[in-house]
Design a protein around this motif. Structure first.
Motif, mmCIF file in Angstrom:
data_model
loop_
_atom_site.group_PDB
_atom_site.id
_atom_site.type_symbol
_atom_site.label_atom_id
_atom_site.label_comp_id
_atom_site.label_asym_id
_atom_site.label_seq_id
_atom_site.Cartn_x
_atom_site.Cartn_y
_atom_site.Cartn_z
ATOM 1 N N LEU A 139 0.806 -1.219 0.000
ATOM 2 C CA LEU A 139 0.000 0.000 0.000
ATOM 3 C C LEU A 139 0.837 1.265 0.000
ATOM 4 O O LEU A 139 0.420 2.291 -0.553
ATOM 5 C CB LEU A 139 -0.946 0.002 1.200
ATOM 6 N N SER A 140 2.001 1.216 0.627
ATOM 7 C CA SER A 140 2.857 2.405 0.647
ATOM 8 C C SER A 140 3.230 2.819 -0.774
ATOM 9 O O SER A 140 3.288 4.007 -1.098
ATOM 10 C CB SER A 140 4.114 2.133 1.476
ATOM 11 N N GLN A 141 3.449 1.835 -1.645
ATOM 12 C CA GLN A 141 3.783 2.135 -3.036
ATOM 13 C C GLN A 141 2.544 2.503 -3.851
ATOM 14 O O GLN A 141 2.594 3.388 -4.710
ATOM 15 C CB GLN A 141 4.482 0.929 -3.676
ATOM 16 N N VAL A 142 1.428 1.836 -3.552
ATOM 17 C CA VAL A 142 0.183 2.119 -4.265
ATOM 18 C C VAL A 142 -0.265 3.552 -4.021
ATOM 19 O O VAL A 142 -0.596 4.293 -4.957
ATOM 20 C CB VAL A 142 -0.927 1.139 -3.846
ATOM 21 N N THR A 143 -0.286 3.958 -2.763
ATOM 22 C CA THR A 143 -0.770 5.303 -2.443
ATOM 23 C C THR A 143 0.210 6.392 -2.885
ATOM 24 O O THR A 143 -0.177 7.546 -3.066
ATOM 25 C CB THR A 143 -1.042 5.437 -0.938
ATOM 26 N N THR A 144 1.491 6.036 -3.037
ATOM 27 C CA THR A 144 2.454 7.001 -3.555
ATOM 28 C C THR A 144 2.209 7.254 -5.043
ATOM 29 O O THR A 144 2.225 8.405 -5.505
ATOM 30 C CB THR A 144 3.900 6.491 -3.359
ATOM 31 N N ARG A 145 1.943 6.184 -5.782
ATOM 32 C CA ARG A 145 1.703 6.326 -7.222
ATOM 33 C C ARG A 145 0.286 6.815 -7.509
ATOM 34 O O ARG A 145 0.060 7.594 -8.433
ATOM 35 C CB ARG A 145 1.938 4.989 -7.919
ATOM 36 N N TRP A 146 -0.678 6.334 -6.703
ATOM 37 C CA TRP A 146 -2.084 6.731 -6.870
ATOM 38 C C TRP A 146 -2.597 7.298 -5.543
ATOM 39 O O TRP A 146 -3.244 6.584 -4.753
ATOM 40 C CB TRP A 146 -2.937 5.537 -7.289
ATOM 41 N N PRO A 147 -2.318 8.580 -5.257
ATOM 42 C CA PRO A 147 -2.694 9.182 -3.968
ATOM 43 C C PRO A 147 -4.185 9.099 -3.653
ATOM 44 O O PRO A 147 -4.569 9.087 -2.483
ATOM 45 C CB PRO A 147 -2.243 10.646 -4.132
ATOM 46 N N SER A 148 -5.015 9.039 -4.686
ATOM 47 C CA SER A 148 -6.463 8.985 -4.447
ATOM 48 C C SER A 148 -6.987 7.559 -4.368
ATOM 49 O O SER A 148 -8.189 7.335 -4.365
ATOM 50 C CB SER A 148 -7.205 9.732 -5.565
ATOM 51 N N GLY A 149 -6.070 6.585 -4.294
ATOM 52 C CA GLY A 149 -6.471 5.186 -4.269
ATOM 53 C C GLY A 149 -7.412 4.840 -3.126
ATOM 54 O O GLY A 149 -8.348 4.053 -3.293
ATOM 55 N N GLY A 150 -7.189 5.438 -1.971
ATOM 56 C CA GLY A 150 -8.046 5.164 -0.817
ATOM 57 C C GLY A 150 -9.475 5.621 -1.046
ATOM 58 O O GLY A 150 -10.431 4.903 -0.727
ATOM 59 N N LYS A 151 -9.622 6.814 -1.601
ATOM 60 C CA LYS A 151 -10.969 7.341 -1.855
ATOM 61 C C LYS A 151 -11.656 6.561 -2.974
ATOM 62 O O LYS A 151 -12.881 6.380 -2.944
ATOM 63 C CB LYS A 151 -10.888 8.831 -2.185
ATOM 64 N N THR A 152 -10.870 6.081 -3.937
ATOM 65 C CA THR A 152 -11.441 5.234 -4.983
ATOM 66 C C THR A 152 -11.956 3.936 -4.376
ATOM 67 O O THR A 152 -13.035 3.450 -4.736
ATOM 68 C CB THR A 152 -10.382 4.922 -6.058
#
Length: 233
Positions: free
Chosen positions: A206-219
């Motif tokens: 998740l640390s890499q996912v949210t760095t590349r896609w900052p809005s991933g959590g809201k998605t």
């Protein structure tokens, strides 16, 4: 937008989240671990105390040597805020075929349910990044539509209700508020132990996912809501 007017924007979104709960209750019990997320949640509820009743509840799992210091920190923080405080110490017994993190979570919710007063709303500090973590974790376990509903925004819980008013916000946005309000919080050393599945997922993936896609959590939060609709259909 939180970068421009962090406090005003945060409180506006926070009030909106609370107003969306399908309950007329104005009494809240905040699950207070002493970490960043629950510290911001409790401080935010304190700012709304003129229109509602707020208590803080800390559950001591006894899983780390400094758990008593954590409880003392939470008690002192609640006292400094002028918030009523209750705590409970529980024991976790290992069971074959069950992960320690799952057993701890189950015992924690049971303890919180025992502390909840009739009609009161328990608030936990789950946020959008937690939703993303949950959906990925359940996807890897092969969950269907029901499981992919993720973390519920609001539901019945014991004699009252359970609500998560921070689900629309990312951890980064919550951290901005914690720093802006000059809050003091503790970092749980168990959250970096990669022997636990969720910690491994959080630290390595998740640390890499949210760095590349900052809005991933809201998605992820949006996807979870769509899965709720799909399950109802």
């Amino acid at each position: 937008m939180l970068q421009v007017e962090p406090m005003e924007t945060f409180l506006k979104l926070f009030r909106q989240s609370l107003s969306e709960f399908p309950s007329n209750s104005d009494r809240y019990l905040v699950a207070f671990s002493g970490g960043l997320d629950s510290s911001v949640l409790l401080a935010a509820m304190k700012r709304l105390e003129s229109v509602c009743s707020v208590r803080a509840a800390h559950i001591d799992h006894g899983l780390q040597v400094n758990s008593c210091k954590w409880e003392a920190h939470c008690r002192e923080t609640a006292s400094a805020l002028g918030v009523k405080y209750v705590s409970s110490r529980i024991q976790i017994k290992n069971q074959s075929g069950h992960s320690l993190e799952a057993l701890a979570r189950e015992a924690r919710y049971q303890a919180l349910q025992d502390l909840l007063l009739p009609g009161e709303i328990l608030l936990t500090a789950h946020h959008a990044d937690d939703q993303l973590e949950t959906l990925l974790f359940r996807l890897l376990r092969g969950s269907g539509v029901k499981g992919m509903r993720g973390i519920a925004n609001f539901r019945r819980f014991g004699n009252g209700y359970l609500g998560r008013p921070l689900l629309h916000m990312t951890r980064r946005e919550i951290q901005v508020i914690g720093l802006d309000w000059k809050l003091k919080w503790l970092d749980d050393p168990m959250n970096i132990d990669e022997r636990f599945d969720r910690n491994f997922l959080r630290k390595k993936v998740l640390s890499q996912v949210t760095t590349r896609w900052p809005s991933g959590g809201k998605t992820a939060e949006r996807v979870a809501r769509q899965m709720v609709d799909a399950q109802e259909i």
